[in-house]
Design a protein around this motif. Sequence first.
Motif, short mmCIF file in Angstrom:
data_model
loop_
_atom_site.label_atom_id
_atom_site.label_comp_id
_atom_site.label_asym_id
_atom_site.label_seq_id
_atom_site.Cartn_x
_atom_site.Cartn_y
_atom_site.Cartn_z
N PRO A 320 0.92 -0.96 0.63
CA PRO A 320 -0.36 0.12 -0.16
C PRO A 320 1.09 1.04 -0.32
O PRO A 320 2.29 1.06 0.46
CB PRO A 320 -0.61 0.10 1.24
N THR A 321 0.19 2.17 -0.54
CA THR A 321 0.56 3.50 -0.48
C THR A 321 0.63 4.97 -0.17
O THR A 321 0.82 5.45 0.59
CB THR A 321 0.68 4.21 -2.44
N GLN A 322 -1.00 4.84 0.54
CA GLN A 322 -1.91 4.79 2.36
C GLN A 322 -1.85 4.27 2.94
O GLN A 322 -2.01 3.48 2.62
CB GLN A 322 -2.92 5.78 0.99
N ALA A 323 -1.73 4.93 4.63
CA ALA A 323 -2.47 4.56 5.54
C ALA A 323 -4.12 3.38 5.16
O ALA A 323 -4.58 4.69 4.40
CB ALA A 323 -1.66 5.33 6.34
N PRO A 324 -3.58 2.29 5.57
CA PRO A 324 -5.57 1.97 5.61
C PRO A 324 -6.01 2.74 6.61
O PRO A 324 -6.10 3.55 8.16
CB PRO A 324 -4.92 0.57 5.86
N LEU A 325 -7.90 2.65 5.56
CA LEU A 325 -8.69 3.37 7.07
C LEU A 325 -8.83 3.00 8.26
O LEU A 325 -9.15 1.16 7.20
CB LEU A 325 -9.86 4.26 6.45
N PRO A 326 -9.62 3.33 9.29
CA PRO A 326 -9.91 2.29 10.24
C PRO A 326 -11.34 1.61 9.85
O PRO A 326 -12.33 2.73 10.55
CB PRO A 326 -10.02 3.18 11.16
N LEU A 327 -12.04 0.95 9.07
CA LEU A 327 -13.15 0.42 8.80
C LEU A 327 -13.79 -0.75 8.73
O LEU A 327 -13.13 -1.70 9.79
CB LEU A 327 -12.83 0.12 7.44
#
Length: 369
Positions: A320-327
């Motif tokens: 990943p190139t971005q931090a994952p969202l807390p879904l």
Amino acid sequence: MKRRGVPPALLDAFLVLVALIDTWANVGFDRGAPLGCALLASFALVLRRHLPLTTFLLTLPTALVTDAVFATLVALYTLSSLNRHRVLLGICALTYAVIDFLPWPWSNLRATELAGTRNVVHILYSVASAAAPVFLGQLVQARRELSLRLSEITEARENERLLTAQSVLAKERAQLAREMHDVVSHQVSLIAVQAGALQVGSGDPETKSAAATIRRLSVQTLDELRHMVSVLRASGSRPTELTPQPSLADLQRLVDGSGIEAELKTDLPGDLPPATQRAVYRTVQEALTNVRKHAPGARAIVAIHHMNGTIGLTVTNTAPTQAPLPLPGAHHGLVGLRQRAELLGGSITSGPTSDGGYELHLELPIGTT
């Protein structure tokens, strides 16, 4: 549960044998007419289940002219166990009692012989002999009917229990449908509206593309939610038409609409069994959903091939190139895919790759139906 007992044919053969022994003991085989009457009564017992009254009438002559009355008593018992007419049973019992009491030939009867203690005892014995098989037959008939009623009551209670369970399930499904309609559908509708507003009002092409994707997925989710609500509200009262199940022909559209940069490589034929096509589609769908949730900005490759009667599906994504969202999530996706694959005779493996990405691999027999 059906009770096991002596086969009817074997029991009838045994009764005939006992009646023949009774004939040999009380009549002998050297007498003419009495022997014929006794043999007729003995072999008439094979008709007792189908023609009980006729069988009883055929056994009366032996009770009249001989002391071999076993066949007559069996016939009277059978008639009583299969017949509900009390008057008829009383007449038959009285007829047997009279025949058993009076001597044969009746011309030998004297009026003075009807008096005395000995004859009173004889009368009582004859009446008791006639009443015993009638009462026993009625008792067996009552027991048989009681067992039938108990079976019917048990079946009725089981049906009532099932109806109660179905009623409770219908209420739960109706409540779930209301929650989905009032809460989930409302929130997804707001997401679609906000995404549409963002798509129209933003000047950034990437933002417009992302908003369009969000809006399209929201609309698709709303359609699926509406169908699920209609299924839940049906509550089993009528058959509900299911939405068309996905197939391999829908894979490209799934990949294109996944909201991530993904590439599909496949050489699968289009005539695979429906269960196999659904398993492949759902696996790709879950894998791309996981990439979108847990690896924002990653690219994915979906490679599907078949060889030696086996389908191989691999979904690989980069780091990943971005931090994952807390879904939110129930963490049941891969578990469900693994169970689906095992039911079809296949297997799923998954794990991180050396470059920081993730790979999911499915193997499935092509011959699965």
